[in-house]
Design a protein around this motif. Structure first.
Motif, short mmCIF file in Angstrom:
data_model
loop_
_atom_site.label_atom_id
_atom_site.label_comp_id
_atom_site.label_asym_id
_atom_site.label_seq_id
_atom_site.Cartn_x
_atom_site.Cartn_y
_atom_site.Cartn_z
N GLN A 1 103.67 64.03 25.51
CA GLN A 1 105.06 63.57 25.50
C GLN A 1 105.92 64.42 24.58
O GLN A 1 107.04 64.81 24.94
N GLN A 2 105.41 64.72 23.39
CA GLN A 2 106.16 65.54 22.44
C GLN A 2 106.39 66.95 22.99
O GLN A 2 107.49 67.50 22.88
N THR A 3 105.35 67.52 23.58
CA THR A 3 105.47 68.87 24.14
C THR A 3 106.41 68.89 25.34
O THR A 3 107.21 69.81 25.50
N ALA A 4 106.33 67.85 26.18
CA ALA A 4 107.21 67.77 27.34
C ALA A 4 108.67 67.66 26.93
O ALA A 4 109.55 68.28 27.54
N SER A 5 108.95 66.91 25.88
CA SER A 5 110.33 66.78 25.39
C SER A 5 110.85 68.12 24.90
O SER A 5 112.01 68.49 25.17
N ALA A 6 110.01 68.88 24.20
CA ALA A 6 110.43 70.20 23.72
C ALA A 6 110.57 71.19 24.86
O ALA A 6 111.37 72.13 24.79
N PHE A 7 109.80 70.98 25.94
CA PHE A 7 109.80 71.88 27.09
C PHE A 7 110.97 71.64 28.04
O PHE A 7 111.37 72.52 28.79
N GLU A 8 111.55 70.46 27.99
CA GLU A 8 112.58 70.07 28.98
C GLU A 8 113.74 71.06 29.06
O GLU A 8 114.15 71.42 30.18
N PRO A 9 114.32 71.53 27.95
CA PRO A 9 115.42 72.50 28.08
C PRO A 9 114.99 73.80 28.76
O PRO A 9 115.73 74.37 29.57
N GLU A 10 113.77 74.25 28.47
CA GLU A 10 113.24 75.47 29.10
C GLU A 10 113.06 75.25 30.59
O GLU A 10 113.34 76.15 31.40
N ALA A 11 112.62 74.07 30.99
CA ALA A 11 112.36 73.78 32.40
C ALA A 11 113.63 73.75 33.23
O ALA A 11 113.57 73.81 34.47
N GLY A 12 114.78 73.69 32.59
CA GLY A 12 116.04 73.67 33.33
C GLY A 12 116.25 74.87 34.21
O GLY A 12 116.97 74.79 35.21
N LYS A 13 115.62 76.00 33.87
CA LYS A 13 115.80 77.20 34.70
C LYS A 13 115.11 77.08 36.05
O LYS A 13 115.37 77.88 36.96
N LEU A 14 114.26 76.07 36.25
CA LEU A 14 113.56 75.93 37.52
C LEU A 14 114.52 75.65 38.68
O LEU A 14 114.23 76.01 39.82
N ALA A 15 115.66 75.03 38.41
CA ALA A 15 116.63 74.80 39.48
C ALA A 15 117.12 76.12 40.06
O ALA A 15 117.23 76.28 41.28
N ARG A 16 117.41 77.06 39.18
CA ARG A 16 117.85 78.37 39.64
C ARG A 16 116.73 79.13 40.33
O ARG A 16 116.92 79.77 41.36
N TRP A 17 115.53 79.05 39.77
CA TRP A 17 114.39 79.70 40.41
C TRP A 17 114.18 79.14 41.82
O TRP A 17 113.87 79.89 42.74
N GLY A 18 114.33 77.84 41.97
CA GLY A 18 114.15 77.24 43.29
C GLY A 18 115.14 77.77 44.30
O GLY A 18 114.79 78.03 45.46
N LEU A 19 116.39 77.95 43.88
CA LEU A 19 117.40 78.49 44.78
C LEU A 19 117.07 79.93 45.17
O LEU A 19 117.15 80.31 46.35
N VAL A 20 116.69 80.73 44.18
CA VAL A 20 116.33 82.13 44.45
C VAL A 20 115.13 82.20 45.39
O VAL A 20 115.12 82.97 46.35
N LEU A 21 114.13 81.38 45.12
CA LEU A 21 112.91 81.42 45.92
C LEU A 21 113.16 80.93 47.34
O LEU A 21 112.63 81.51 48.31
N ALA A 22 113.97 79.90 47.49
CA ALA A 22 114.31 79.43 48.83
C ALA A 22 114.99 80.53 49.63
O ALA A 22 114.65 80.77 50.81
N ARG A 23 115.95 81.21 49.03
CA ARG A 23 116.64 82.32 49.71
C ARG A 23 115.65 83.43 50.08
O ARG A 23 115.71 84.00 51.18
N THR A 24 114.74 83.72 49.16
CA THR A 24 113.75 84.78 49.40
C THR A 24 112.84 84.44 50.56
O THR A 24 112.62 85.26 51.47
N LEU A 25 112.31 83.22 50.57
CA LEU A 25 111.34 82.84 51.60
C LEU A 25 111.98 82.67 52.96
O LEU A 25 111.42 83.08 53.99
N ILE A 26 113.17 82.08 53.01
CA ILE A 26 113.87 81.94 54.28
C ILE A 26 114.27 83.30 54.84
O ILE A 26 114.31 83.52 56.05
N GLY A 27 114.52 84.26 53.94
CA GLY A 27 114.91 85.60 54.36
C GLY A 27 113.75 86.47 54.77
O GLY A 27 113.93 87.67 55.02
N GLY A 28 112.53 85.94 54.82
CA GLY A 28 111.37 86.72 55.26
C GLY A 28 110.54 87.26 54.11
O GLY A 28 109.58 87.99 54.35
N GLY A 29 110.92 86.93 52.87
CA GLY A 29 110.15 87.38 51.73
C GLY A 29 108.92 86.51 51.50
O GLY A 29 108.63 85.58 52.26
#
Length: 213
Positions: free
Chosen positions: A19-47
Motif C-alpha cells: 500500500q505504501q509503495t503503491a501510494s508513492a507509485f501513483e503519480p508515476e503511473a499517471g503516464k500510462l494514460a498517454r502510453w495507452g493512447l500512443v500504443l493504441a495508435r501504433t497497433l491500429i496503424g499496423g505496428g
C-alpha cells in the motif's frame, strides 16, 4: 494460535508495504494514460508491441502480450504483441550461438520495425540483455519504454520513457508492474475507438509527444 499470529503479521506487513509503495507509485503511473493512447495508435496503424524481461519479469512480459492478443475484459480485435521470452527454441539457440546477452536484441532485430514499441521489464533496471535490446531497438527507430524499479538505473536512462516503481523490494516492484500492465491494457482499450481511422487531434499529438496538455 502461534502459527496464526505469525501468518497474520506476515500478511499485514506485506500488504502495508504494498500500500505504501503503491501510494508513492501513483503519480508515476499517471503516464500510462498517454502510453495507452500512443500504443493504441501504433497497433491500429499496423505496428507491433515487443515485450521482454528476465525471470519473474519474463512472466510479466508473456502475461502482457497475452492480454493484447487475447483480451482484457471486453471483446475486441486482437492486437499484435510478442513476448520475446516465450520461444524457448529461439532463446536457447541465440544464447548458445551468440551468448545470453543477445537473446532479446537479436529478436528485436528480427521483428522490430521503425515506430513499433519495445517494452522492457526489469526490477533492477540493470540486466545486460535488456540494455542491449534497448540499444538495438533505438537504432531501428523503435519507441523504447521500460517498467523498472527505483531510479536511477541504466535501463531507465537508455529508454525514451520509463515507469519506475519507487522501491528496491523486488516483490513490491513486480506486483506493481503487474498492476501497471493491466492499467496499460485498460488505457489502450479505452483509446481504441478514437484510434480507429480518426487522425490524432492537436491535443493527442501533444500527448503522444510527451508534452503537457
Amino acid at each position: 494460535m502461534y502459527v496464526d499470529s505469525i501468518d497474520g503479521k506476515v500478511i499485514h506487513s506485506h500488504l502495508r508495504r504494498l500500500q505504501q509503495t503503491a501510494s508513492a507509485f501513483e503519480p508515476e503511473a499517471g503516464k500510462l494514460a498517454r502510453w495507452g493512447l500512443v500504443l493504441a495508435r501504433t497497433l491500429i496503424g499496423g505496428g507491433r508491441l515487443l515485450v521482454a524481461g528476465n525471470g519473474g519479469s519474463a512472466a510479466q512480459a508473456q502475461h502482457l502480450a497475452a492480454e493484447f492478443v487475447g483480451k482484457l475484459r471486453e471483446d475486441r480485435i486482437p492486437l499484435s504483441a510478442i513476448a520475446l521470452t516465450a520461444d524457448t527454441c529461439g532463446l536457447t539457440a541465440i544464447a548458445n550461438d551468440y551468448g545470453y546477452g543477445h537473446v532479446f536484441a537479436r529478436q528485436v532485430r528480427a521483428h522490430g520495425q521503425p515506430g513499433d514499441v519495445l517494452l522492457l521489464i526489469s526490477t533492477s533496471g540493470r540486466s545486460p540483455n535488456l540494455l542491449e535490446a534497448a540499444d538495438t531497438g533505438r537504432a531501428l527507430g523503435m519507441r523504447i519504454w521500460a517498467f523498472t524499479g527505483d531510479r536511477p538505473n541504466p535501463l531507465a536512462e537508455r529508454c525514451a520513457e520509463a515507469l519506475a516503481v519507487p522501491s528496491n523490494d523486488t516483490q513490491m516492484v513486480q506486483e506493481l508492474h503487474l498492476a501497471a500492465a493491466h492499467l496499460l491494457c485498460e488505457y489502450v482499450d479505452a483509446a481504441l475507438p478514437r484510434a480507429h481511422g480518426a487522425p490524432p487531434s492537436p491535443v493527442e499529438l501533444r500527448v503522444m509527444a510527451g508534452a503537457p496538455r
